[in-house]
Structures are given as C-alpha cells and as structure tokens.
Design a protein around this motif. Structure first.
Motif, short mmCIF file in Angstrom:
data_model
loop_
_atom_site.label_atom_id
_atom_site.label_comp_id
_atom_site.label_asym_id
_atom_site.label_seq_id
_atom_site.Cartn_x
_atom_site.Cartn_y
_atom_site.Cartn_z
N THR A 12 -25.93 -4.36 52.50
CA THR A 12 -26.19 -4.64 53.91
C THR A 12 -27.62 -5.14 54.08
O THR A 12 -27.88 -6.06 54.86
CB THR A 12 -25.95 -3.37 54.74
OG1 THR A 12 -24.59 -2.98 54.59
CG2 THR A 12 -26.26 -3.62 56.20
N GLU A 62 -21.54 -4.26 59.64
CA GLU A 62 -20.62 -3.15 59.35
C GLU A 62 -20.59 -2.15 60.49
O GLU A 62 -19.67 -1.38 60.62
CB GLU A 62 -21.09 -2.45 58.07
CG GLU A 62 -22.49 -1.87 58.20
CD GLU A 62 -23.00 -1.22 56.93
OE1 GLU A 62 -22.18 -0.88 56.06
OE2 GLU A 62 -24.22 -1.04 56.81
N ASP A 81 -19.62 -8.12 56.64
CA ASP A 81 -19.95 -6.82 56.06
C ASP A 81 -18.85 -5.85 56.47
O ASP A 81 -18.72 -5.52 57.65
CB ASP A 81 -21.32 -6.39 56.60
CG ASP A 81 -21.93 -5.26 55.79
OD1 ASP A 81 -21.23 -4.70 54.93
OD2 ASP A 81 -23.10 -4.92 56.04
MG LIG Z 1 -23.38 -1.68 54.03
#
Ligand SMILES: [Mg+2]
Ligand SMILES: Nc1ncnc2c1ncn2[C@@H]1O[C@H](COP(=O)(O)OP(=O)(O)OP(=O)(O)O)[C@@H](O)[C@H]1O
Ligand SMILES: Nc1ncnc2c1ncn2[C@@H]1O[C@H](COP(=O)(O)OP(=O)(O)OP(=O)(O)O)[C@@H](O)[C@H]1O
Ligand SMILES: [Mg+2]
Lengths: 501, 328, 305, 328
Positions: free
Chosen positions: A289, A330, A415
């Motif tokens: 990320t 995410e 993500d």
């Molecule tokens: Mg992540």
C-alpha cells in the motif's frame, strides 16, 4: 415464521431463519446485498426485526441494543469497523468496561489486560498505540481481539478476513478453533469459499433477502454452494491464456526507480508495461500500500517516477490523476467513499471536470453513467440516488471501483479491489480488469489473496519489509515461491501461528 | 454480465422530487412563525413590514450565503462580520476618498472580499490551520484594519452620486434593491453550490476530505477557491451595507458572523460538512429576521425577546429534525 | 493622592521624561470616544504630557475594562483617567491606585470611591431631560418611542430614565409606547425603529439615545417614507446626524462636549500630578442643537464629524 | 508465541511519554511571546503585571476548561459566556437578595451552571439538536434571563461579607485566589478528562460517536453528563466573575464564548472532537491574555493591537502544527 427487516425501498430480509448448534461453526454466505450483515445486526441488537423471533438456547431473545447482546453472550465482529481512531488500541478494546479504582480509570491495568489478550491470541499489536496509526489489517485485528475479549457463547464474524493475508487468516482460524467448545458456537460470514470450506461445519445460504438452504460442509461441493447463492450455475473462471505478444515486451508505461520512504520503503524499482497486469504480493505490512501511496503522491517519498518515459513530479493525488494514474484504496471508508452522498456523486467524483459544459456539471450524464455502472457491476441498490452509507459492504466496494472505471486512467492501481465482493461478482471484476488490460490499460493489482494475484497478474512483484524481494512471471509462480519471497527476511514473521513454534 | 437489477424497481419516489418536497416543507417553520405573528399583530402582514423584514435579512443573508460554502467543506468562517466591515471601508476609500468611478469602487469592494477569502483559504489549505483559527485571526485583523484605514471615523458617501441607490433604490417598484441583490446572490449561490465544480468539491471535501483527495481532486487548491467565493459574498455584503447606511462604519460587524452562521445552521446545513442547501440558508436568515421583527412588533420587552428567540430556534430546528427523521 | 511611595511619584511612563497619563475609557471606536480622545490629545500637546487612550468594545464589558485599568496601573503612570463602566466594581483598584500614589481622575461618570480627585462628566439625566423637553414641545401630545443603545450601562439607562421621567412629570398627554435597545448598531436600530413604526402607525416621535441609535431612527423614517411626519430627536453628533438635522430629517439633538471632557480630564490630571488643587466636580456640559443654531460657533466647536 | 512484533518495533516512544513531551513543547509559543514582551517592555515582567495576566486569564480560562469537554465530543458550546453571566446573577440573587449563607450561594451558582449544562445536554442528546443550535439558543435564553432576573441592573455584593475575598483574597500571599481557583479547576479538569469515564467517553464520542454507541456506551446519557460537567465550570466562572467584580453584571458575557473556544483551539484541541488536552487549554488561555496584556503594556494603539493579535495567533498555531507534523 422467519425474521424480516426492511429499509426504505429495500426488503433486506424476508422470512429468513438460521440455527446455530452448540460446538459448530456455521458459515453464512450469499451475494453482496443478500442480507447477511443485516441478519447479524439483528442478532447483535443494532436493528430490531420487523417480524419474527430469535431464541438463545431455547429462551426468546430480543436484544434491545449492542450492550444487551453482549450481556447475553453474543459477541460480534462487524463488517464495518467500529473503532475510535483517537483512542489507543487498549482503550478501544475495553471501551465501556474500563477498570477503575476510586472512579479513576486504571490505564495500566487496561494495557496489561490488552497485552494478555494479545498474547493469548498471538496478535502482535502494541496496546498503547493509537488506532489511527494502524493499517486496515491492524484495525481488523483490533476488532477481532475486542470481540474475543468478551466471555461470549456466540461469536459472529462478518467478513473478518477481507483485509487479511493468509498468515493472519491462519492465526484467525486457530483462534476460532480454540474458541469453539461444546457450549459455544460461531457464525462466520465470508465470500472466500476456500475459507468457508476449511472452517465451517454447515453452510447457510441467503439470496436476495430470502433463506435458500443449509448444507453440511463436508458433503457439499463449492460449486453447489455458489449455485445456491446466485441461483444458477456459474463457471468460475481461470486465468485466460496470456495475451500475445507478452505484455512485458511492450513499451513501459510506468517506471518506478528507487522509491524510498522514511517509514518503510527501501529502493523500490519496477516497470509496468502497456496492457500488463502487475500483481503485488506480500504479507501484512510488507509495504505494498505504501508503494501505491508513494507513487500517487499521497505520502512523501524520494525516488523517480516516469510515465511513458517522461519523468513526472507527483506531489499529490491530483497530479497523479492528471498523469493518468488512478488509485483505488484498500480502505474504502476512509479513502474511498463519500458515505453521506449518493451513488451518482460518488461515481462522478474523479471525473467531474470532464462532465461539465460551460462550467456547469451535467448531472444527467452523471446519472446515466452511474446507472450504466450499476448495471455493469450489478450494484445492488434501490436507486442511483441511494446514499452509499446504506449500501452493503460489497456494493460499496463496487461503487468505488465504478468511480475509477469511469475515470478511465491509463494506469490503474487497485489495492484489494475485491475486498468484500462475492464470488460471482469477483469473477466479473476479474473479467473486467483483464479486458481493460486487453484494451491497453496498465493495471497494478495489490492483493492479499494469492489466488487473486495468480488469477490476474502477468507478472508478480513480491515485497517484504518495504523491499522488493523478487519478481516472478505468472507461469513460473507458485504459491509456495511467493510465500518464500514474502518471508525472505527470515524469522521476521509479522504473525506466527501458535503451532509454528 | 449479470442482469439482476431488482434494484431499480424498488424506487418508489424519484429522489429529485423528494428533495424538492423536503425544501418546500422546510418553509413550514417559517410559515408557522409568519402565521403566528400575523395572528398576533394586525400590522405584521403589511407589505411595508414584510419589506422591512426582507431588508433586515439582506445583509446577514448575503454573508450567510458565503458562509454556507465554507461550512459545506466542514469549515467555519468567523471573518464574515468584520470582513464585511473592511469591505465597506475599502469601498469608502475607493469611492469617497479616491473618487474612483462607482463601478470600480464596487468591484474594488468585492475584490477586497475575495482577498480576505484568499488569505483565509491559503491559511487553511497551505498552513493547515484549523478554519476556526484562520478565520478568527482574520476577524481580528479585518477589524483592526477597518479602524486603522478609516482613522476610526465613518466614511460618508454623501458626495458619491447614486451610491445609496444601489441598495436603497427600487428597480422593481416596492422592492428595495438590497433585497433584489440578496435574492439574485442566492440564486447564483444555489447554482454555484449544486452545479459547478466549486460547489461540488466543497460538498465532497466536507463529506470526506481524504477520499476526495485520493480521487484526484486538488483539495488544497479548491479549498482556496471556495474561500475566495465565500469572500466575494462577504464583499457584496460590505457594499450593500455601505450603500444602505450611505456610509462605511468601521466599528460595526462584530457579532454578525454568529448570526450568519446561525442562519446557515438553522437552514439545515450541517457544521460537520457535506450537506448544505442555499434555500435552507435563505430560509434560516428569514426565520431569524422574522422572529426579531415579530417580537418587536408585539412590543415584547427586549430581555424577553432573547428568551423567546432562543426557545423558538430550538422548536423550529427540532421540528425540522422530526420531519427529516420521518422521511429518512 | 500624593507622590510618596516607591516609584509611583517618579516620572515614569514610556518616555521616562514627560509625565504620563493613562486614560481608560468606556469605549474607543465610537465617534464620541474618539472625540474625547481628541480633546485629551489636544491637552497633551498643550501641556506637554504623554497620553494613551483605550477602552473596551462595548459598554457592557466591565471585566475587560478592569483588566485594562489593571494593565494601565502596571505601566506606572503619573496619573490615571478613568471612565467607569460600573461605579462600584473598580473600588479595589481605586484603593490600589491610591496606595501606589497614582492620582485618578474620573470622567464621563463617577466612581463610588473617595479616591478620584475629581469627576469630569456630563449630567446624562439632565441632558436627556432636555431632549424630552424639546420632544414635548415639538410633539405636544400623542405616542412616542425610544431606541436605546444599551440596556445595562449606567449611561444607557440614564439617557432613557431622564427622558422618561421628564415626560411622565411634565407631559402627561404624551405616552411612551415602546423602548427597544439595539446596541447602538445603525442597521439594527433602523430595523427596531421600523418595527415600532409598524406597530404604532400613529407614532409622533422617536428619540435615539446615542449616535448609532439616532442615525438608525433617521434611516427607518426614510425607509418607511415617513420623513417629515415624525419628530426625531437624537443624541451626540457625527456627520450623519448633523446632516440629518440640516436636511430636516431630525428635529435636533443633544450634544455633550466630548472634546472638552477629554481636555479637562488631562488638564485635571496634570494639575493633580503637580499637586495643585482641583475642583471636585467639573461639568463638561451639554447643549441642545437644531437647524437654527447648528452653525453657531459655540455649538460648531463641540460637534464632531 | 512469537515475540518479534514489527508493529511495536515501529513505535519508538511510549505514547504517554510522547504526549507529555508534546505538551511541554506547547509551552514554546507562550515562552517566545513572554520572552518578546519582557524584552520589549520593562514593566512586563513585574510580578504585579504577571499577576494581572493570570487574573485576566482566570475567568475565560475556567470557561475554556468546561468548553474543552464539549469540544472533545466534537460539539461546541456557545452558551459559556452568557451562561456564566446567568450564574453570576443567580449567585447575586442567592447571596445579595435572599441573603443565603455564602456556601449555599456559591453552590447555588454552580448548580445553575449545571442546570444550563443539563438543558444543553438534553437538547443535544434527546432532541438531537446540533450543539451549535442548542447552545446558541441557550446563549440567548441565558442572556435574556440574566436581564429579566436582575431587572437589567447590576446586583452588588457589598453587603455580603467575604464574597469578594473568594476571588480577590490571597490565600497564598501574592497570588489572588481567582488564579488559585483557576489552577485547581484545571487540575481537576485534567483528571476528569484523562482518568474518568466522563472524559474517556467524551473523547471516544468525539472520535467516533457511532462506534462508541455500538460498543455499548450509552452515548446519549453520557453526553448529558459531559454537558453538565461543562456547565459546572461555567457556574464556577460565574461565581469567580461575580466575586472579582463584587457585583453581578447582567449585560456582560456576550463574546466570551468565542474567547473561550479560541483558547481551547489554540491549545491544540480539535473542533472535530476526539483530541483534547487541558494543559493545552490553559496554555491557550494564557497566550490570549499575555498577548493582549503585552501589546497594551507596549502602548500599541488599540486598533493595531487587533491586527497584531490576529497575526500572532496564526503564527503560534502554525508553529504548533509544524512541531506536531515533525513528530508524527
Ligand atoms: Mg495494503
Ligand atoms: N441502513 C440501511 N438503509 C437502507 N438500506 C440498507 C441499510 N442497510 C442495508 N441496506 C440494504 O439491505 C440490503 C442487505 O444489506 P446487507 O448489508 O445485509 O448485505 P450483505 O449480505 O451483508 O452484503 P455484503 O456481502 O456486500 O456485505 C442491501 O440491499 C442494502 O443496500
Ligand atoms: N495511515 C497510516 N498511518 C500509520 N501507519 C500506517 C498507515 N498505513 C499503514 N501503516 C503502517 O505501515 C506499514 C506498511 O503498511 P502497508 O499498508 O503499506 O502494507 P501492505 O503491504 O499494504 O499490507 P496491508 O495493507 O495488508 O497491511 C504497516 O505496518 C502499517 O501498520
Ligand atoms: Mg455485509
């Protein structure tokens, strides 16, 4: 007489019944918006049923609120986190149950208890850390620990693994197995069929707010479960034959060199080609990320980013989008959605300047595009003007995805794109991403589900501790290879299961 | 692609209609208050009095329009009151002291408002100051500068031909221009809020600033734009105020910011950001002015007026919450 | 007040040479207080002393004013001029001033204390009675109303009280139908006056108790188109008010002599510093002015723009 | 069980320590301001003047303490200013008019504060009014009632033996009791905020109200408790104010709420809720009072004082943001 529950414009549950036996793990499955979370919220006392009754060990039960449900021995891990970011991990876990002496809170005792709990569960978190410093996975672990800190008879888990990688999932399963005893039971909601197979004893299927069936796990094939969920036979896709010529031989669209952040990343370099899907694998906290956030300028970093051979200065996400790089986070609640706005406005958000005429926003276009997306992604919503807060988790995720599909970036970084999305829709999304790549878009897929990465990616970048430990072509990659690279730095496992010793 | 679209068939009302309905119903509080006073005092419904109410709404109302944009982002603007004063004073400097042409002076007043907004916006965006602090500081600076620039004396427009007509004249016979300007400004504000990028991004930022940024919106730049827009309304309020008094009063202005913000919030705009309507702000401003006027007409002693206004505001907003609660 | 004690009697102040007089007034941004300041500055130039002048935003801020007075004392001035917002609240500080050997001159209104060597003020009760007298003469009989500028300050109350008392005692055929307060804000005063006019269409006169209130009343009369049908009486001066009187929108007004007030205050302070005797009360006077005498040199001298 | 925990490894300092460090550093702004004025004026560092600054901080400071709790929940309390006045006036009624014993009168004043808080809390919790509206209404009602009850005249405590000693006496020679009371109140507020359920839930509600409710905390009830606590501080401020002036001034109070809130925000407490420190509030209040005092001591013209205060606030808060940004 089953349980029913309606919201304006939606009949979320219609005459549904489930029964949980002592000592079992009951899986609850269904498409996005089937009503799983709603059912769990009824059991948790957050909603009251419109009709129907609930019983606990033979006695009628109707929890008036979350606290009462806890007192009855029902403990819930909700799909959406309910955490207080400014409080510490320990304070979050014991909110409402603070140990006190002379009416003063004993924070040392609070931290000690949290520490003990983490030790028992094998969760490597610092009780004194503010929750706002945690990643999504870390937050999920806090929720899990919190639910298990109650002396519960019934443990309800609503998609607890959506944000977790396999190692943590293993930890979680060990925790669940430890929990199950002749006087307890677990309801487990998930879209990951392998997990359902592994952990559950029986499976209850919901469809469209209706009860469909309950089947013993051992005697049921995954195919059958999926058929019950979607109401028809569904072919689970396999990775289509790699496009020819090999995308890795086409021109480089995005080139990253020596990306480094103060916190974690060290010298991350890779190339993304036109029409390529590049997978990123790694354990929780590996830094995938962070790589994405650094590229789009959401976090400070040093290093060179080149788009189509030209060096670009990306100081913020707006620069990134201007250079054709979009990023789906995410964390949909924090970085994805305008929760109190409707589907149309969410879908339009990234593309607004392109939807204006003479400076005025063309809402009709926005509505048309939103409807199109609702159809294409099968977003279950009473209308495109529904507030996204009222959508089910998976449908919210689809809305965020729709936003980026509408924006049509050359480079799309997704993500955990299928976080909380049901099997059927997942496959649709895989198909969609693959066809985008076929049209010449370049895509980076960050995912904690290895099968997902293997299903989509042409090449797979594996990260560990902020560094790239290897890049594998899909054809050569196995789960085993990837795991080995992901744990390159020896015993430094983030989470080690109890039996690993 | 799957074709399951049970979704659309479950929409009983079109959202557009519902929102319109809601806004029409929002009049209810105002109508009740109007009804009560018409009943309580025979003089209340006179056109002269209604005109008085509208006129009393105009200046705070225009300020409230600007404040709506800032509040939509989840911010707050405490500088509207004294900022308005500074704009009046500068208009005075341009027209009365420097003798510039009317149009230039008026545009100058607006420009000063925009400048105030620009500074607020830069402080909020680039220095990352909380809006409360940035605009509080601006409130003080503007107040001080008004006094310094004017030499703590009012600036009179007696020699500026036509300036008092700006607010006091009646292009539409019977309706003072100040009111006309207020309504026109409200119409523009409504369009800007709901139909332009500025307004849309204001609401998005208020709804979820981080998500808006990640979606590729240059949040910092747009925040500056939003504060500048708010500042333009402050400037307009300053010009109208100056024209109405035919003078720029440097000592005025403190306390107006609370009234303006109150109008916005009574109108249903949330201080948490993300939700804002211009019609609501207009109604909020009208409610405040109507209450004050009605209680005065009824010759309620001043000290009791405060108490009554406080209670009525609670009732009006509560009624609004009940109504919205039912619909949701 | 004598110059003994540590440092209090020494030539203090910012400059160190000139005597320093700190004036703490009731306000500073109103024209009236600016005129007082001007008088003080005139005297300062003439008598070669240094003067500072400050006051709170509104005439309700008793505590703010006390803090100002405290700071002024801490600057170790040679004398203090003080226009008390509350005649009792400052008593402890008066004692403090006395113990530091700093003479105090009260101006505008008095203090309930023996400490001030003199009080330079306008008799607000008498001044507003004068306004009432003219109102009664001009109106004869019928309904009138008052727009006050402050409900709680002594000055604000006296300007209403003196007026009301006079009407009650001397003009029984006149009825005061309403008194509303609008903080001296012109716009709010205008709105208030319009509401009263609306409720009492047969109103014959309105009295505004300070500059802002009076101009607001004029504004209201203009905006309701009742110019000439209504007797407006104001207080203090300022360009808008003098213009209104010249144009016949306002019948007349009471003016104090703020410049003289400031001048006399500083003059008394210097006298006290030098240990001279001062009169216990110095009346700074007030005048009625209207169209007929507005340009008399005597009146013109006390009017401020 | 593994003990290698990457998560812990990345937290170099204990949260507790870091927060303490942060608060000590927050003094920096204050120290710089102090240093500057000491240098600029020979009178500034006189104990008499420092005492004056502390005294000027006391009343607003106590109000700010209460406001900190409300702001911690993400709310705002506009009623602290005139609420304080109402408490003064009621103390006056109890002591001067009814002649009740000193202790009873003082407790009565606090009780009125608690009652104001209770009403605010009920309106916010059970009528679901936005805190801005609920406390704005209370601000007006309290102002009106103060005037009504006192008959718009100050109530003097001249005949109440010992009342003025409450704030004006010096239990510790050289330090007025008002200052002592402020520091004691701050200490209590600090403990309540960080060590009791009231404080913990205030921060929790401010951080995420829905999650707090779902965690089984009776948010509505606790909000009422929090507003009552805030009200108690308002009551205390009222008593101290009355004692300092030896009179209850019914016209006072408006505008104090902005100063109190400004002190809280300058102290680093976020208006979005969830983050609050009492030490910050105390420092914030001191910064405001020191600035005003220093500029006066330097005999800066009053109109420029405003401008200077505005600019210094921006600088101080920006410095604070930079400092915190570096640490994070
Ligand atoms: Mg992540
Ligand atoms: N508060 C609400 N208001 C309106 N509609 C709601 C609300 N909560 C849920 N719904 C609707 O009820 C239906 C069922 O939602 P629910 O969250 O139970 O689905 P789910 O099975 O958990 O889906 P997912 O797998 O995506 O989490 C959805 O259509 C959703 O839009
Ligand atoms: N907003 C944040 N604030 C502070 N720390 C963060 C934040 N987001 C992530 N981290 C921390 O940074 C580290 C790197 O996380 P990152 O999210 O990049 O890893 P990842 O490979 O994407 O894995 P996952 O998302 O599964 O945690 C983690 O230890 C995480 O706790
Ligand atoms: Mg769900």
């Amino acid at each position: 007489m089953g349980i029913s529950k309606s919201f304006p414009g939606v009949r979320a549950l219609d005459d549904v019944h489930i029964d949980l036996r002592h000592g079992e793990v009951l899986a609850l499955v269904g498409e996005n918006g089937a009503g799983k979370s709603t059912l769990m919220k009824l059991l948790a006392g957050i909603y009251q049923p419109d009709a129907g009754t609930m019983e606990l060990e033979g006695a009628p039960m109707s929890p008036a609120g979350p606290r009462q449900a806890n007192e009855l021995g029902i403990s819930v891990i909700h799909q959406e986190f309910h955490l207080m970011p400014d409080l510490t991990v320990a304070q979050n876990i014991f909110i409402g149950r603070e140990p006190r002496r002379a009416s003063l809170i004993r924070d040392d005792e609070l931290e000690r208890r949290a520490g003990l709990l983490f030790e028992r569960l094998g969760i490597p978190l610092d009780p004194r850390q503010p929750v706002s410093h945690l990643s999504v996975a870390g937050q999920q672990m806090v929720e899990i620990a919190k639910a298990l800190s109650f002396d519960a008879r019934v443990l309800i888990m609503d998609e607890p693994t959506a944000a977790l990688t396999e190692t943590e999932v293993a930890t979680l399963f060990r925790i669940v197995r430890d929990f199950v005893s002749p006087r307890t039971g677990v309801i487990y909601v998930s879209h990951r069929m392998e997990e359902v197979k592994e952990i559950s004893d029986r499976i209850t299927v919901l469809r469209d707010g209706h009860y469909v069936d309950t089947m013993p796990t051992a005697e049921t094939a995954t195919r059958q479960v999926i058929a019950a969920m979607v109401g028809r036979q569904l072919e689970v896709g396999v990775r289509p034959d790699p496009a020819a010529p090999d995308p890795a031989e086409r021109e480089v669209v995005l080139s990253v060199r020596g990306l480094t952040t103060r916190k974690l990343l060290k010298d991350v370099s890779f190339d993304l080609h036109r029409g390529e899907i590049l997978g990123f694998a790694g354990l929780m906290g590996a830094g995938r990320t962070e790589v994405a956030r650094a590229i789009i300028g959401a976090d400070r970093s040093t290093g060179v980013v080149e788009v189509k051979g030209k060096r670009v200065a990306v100081r913020n996400p707006a620069d990134a989008v201007r250079n054709g790089i979009g990023y789906l986070s995410e964390d949909r609640k924090r970085y994805g959605l305008l929760l109190d706005q409707d589907v149309v406005r969410n879908v339009m958000l990234s593309s607004l300047p392109g939807m204006t005429r003479a400076g005025f926003v063309r809402d009709l276009d926005g509505r048309r595009v939103a409807r199109q997306m609702v159809d294409q992604l099968a977003i279950r919503t009473p209308s495109v003007t529904q507030t996204t807060k009222n959508l089910s988790g998976g449908n919210q995720q689809k809305v965020v995805l729709a936003k980026w599909l509408v924006r049509d970036c050359d480079v799309l970084i997704v993500d955990e794109p299928t976080r909380g999305i049901d099997v059927g829709a997942k496959d649709e999304i895989y198909g969609l991403l693959t066809s985008l790549a076929a049209q010449g878009k370049s895509i980076i897929v960050i995912s904690s589900e290895l099968p997902e990465v293997l299903r989509l990616a042409d090449r797979i970048v594996v990260m560990c501790e902020g560094r790239i430990t290897g890049t594998l072509a899909n054809a050569d990659a196995t789960q085993h290879d990837i795991m080995e690279l992901a744990t390159r730095f020896g015993a430094d496992h983030l989470i080690t299961t109890g039996d690993a010793e | 692609m799957t074709t399951k679209t049970t979704a659309t068939k479950r929409t009983p009302t079109r959202f557009g209609n519902r929102q319109q309905l809601q806004q029409i119903l929002a009049f209810a509080g105002l109508v009740v208050i109007f009804g009560f006073f018409s009943f309580a005092s025979p003089y209340f419904l006179d056109w002269a009095n209604v005109k008085g109410i509208l006129l009393a709404t105009a200046v705070t109302g225009i300020m409230a329009l600007g404040a709506t944009f800032v509040i939509a982002t989840g911010g707050i603007d405490l500088s509207v009151g004294t900022g308005m004063t500074l704009c009046s004073v500068m208009t005075g400097v341009f027209l009365a002291n420097l003798g510039l042409p009317l149009v230039v002076g008026v545009l100058g007043g607006l420009a000063v408002g925009a400048l105030i907004g620009l500074l607020n916006g830069l402080n909020v965006s680039y220095l990352r100051l909380p809006p409360f602090i940035a605009t509080l500081a601006m409130m003080m600076v503007a107040q001080g500068l008004s006094l310094v620039i004017s030499g703590t004396k009012p600036i009179y427009f007696s020699d500026v031909a036509g300036f008092d007509e700006l607010a006091g004249g009646e292009l539409i016979p019977g309706l003072p221009n100040a009111v006309l300007i207020f309504f026109a400004a409200a119409a523009i504000a409504g369009v800007v809020l709901s139909k332009t990028l500025t307004g849309r991004y204001a609401l998005s930022i208020g709804s979820n600033e981080e998500a808006t940024a990640i979606s590729g919106v240059d949040v910092r730049r747009w925040k500056v734009v939003i504060y500048v827009v708010a500042g333009l309304f402050t400037g307009l309020a300053g010009v109208v105020m100056a024209s109405r008094l035919n003078s720029a009063q440097p000592g005025l202005g403190l306390g107006y910011e609370l009234e303006a913000i109150a109008a916005v919030v009574i109108g249903g705009t949330s201080l948490r950001g993300g939700k804002a309507t211009i019609l609501g702000t207009v109604i909020g401003a009208l409610i405040m002015a109507t209450l004050t006027n009605g209680l005065r007409i009824m010759s309620i002693p001043q000290e009791w007026q405060k108490v009554a206004v406080g209670i009525v505001i609670v009732l009006a907003v509560y009624a609004d919450i009940l109504r919205r609660g039912k619909e949701a | 007040a004598c110059g003994e004690g540590d440092g209090g009697g020494e030539p203090g102040g910012a400059g160190g040479e000139k005597p320093y007089v700190a004036l703490v007034s009731k306000g500073f941004q109103h024209q009236f207080w600016q005129a007082v300041k001007q008088g003080a500055d005139d005297a300062a130039a003439e008598l070669d002393v240094e003067v500072t002048f400050e006051g709170p935003e509104t005439e309700t801020e008793v505590e703010k004013q006390l803090t100002m007075l405290q700071t002024a004392l801490d600057k170790n001035p040679d004398a203090i001029g003080y226009a008390a917002l509350d005649s009792e609240a400052s008593i402890p500080m008066m004692t403090d001033a006395e113990s530091r050997g700093i003479p105090v001159i009260a101006f505008d209104s008095g203090v309930e204390s023996e400490v001030p060597v003199t009080t330079v003020s306008t008799d607000n009760l008498a001044a507003s009675a004068e306004a009432a007298k003219h109102m009664a003469e001009l109106v004869g009989s019928g309904k009138i109303a008052i727009i006050g500028h402050d409900q709680t300050s002594q000055t604000g109350q006296q300007r209403v009280e003196g007026f009301t008392q006079y009407i009650e005692e001397n003009a029984p055929e006149i009825e005061i139908v309403d008194t509303q307060y609008a903080a001296g804000d012109q716009l709010k005063s205008a709105d208030a006056a319009k509401a009263i006019l609306q409720a009492h269409p047969d109103l014959k006169g309105i009295y505004g108790t300070n500059e802002g209130s009076a101009i607001g009343v004029v504004k209201a009369v203009q905006e309701t188109g009742k110019s000439g049908k209504l007797t407006v009486i104001g207080f203090d001066s300022g360009k808008a008010q003098t213009d209104a009187i010249r144009d016949g929108l306002m019948a007349g007004a009471i003016t104090q002599d703020p410049i003289k007030m400031g001048y006399e205050t500083v003059k008394a302070a210097v006298a006290a510093i030098n240990g001279e005797e001062v009169e216990p009360v110095i009346d700074s006077g007030f005048y009625w002015y209207d169209k007929t005498n507005i340009d008399d040199p005597e009146i013109a001298a006390v009017l401020y723009e």
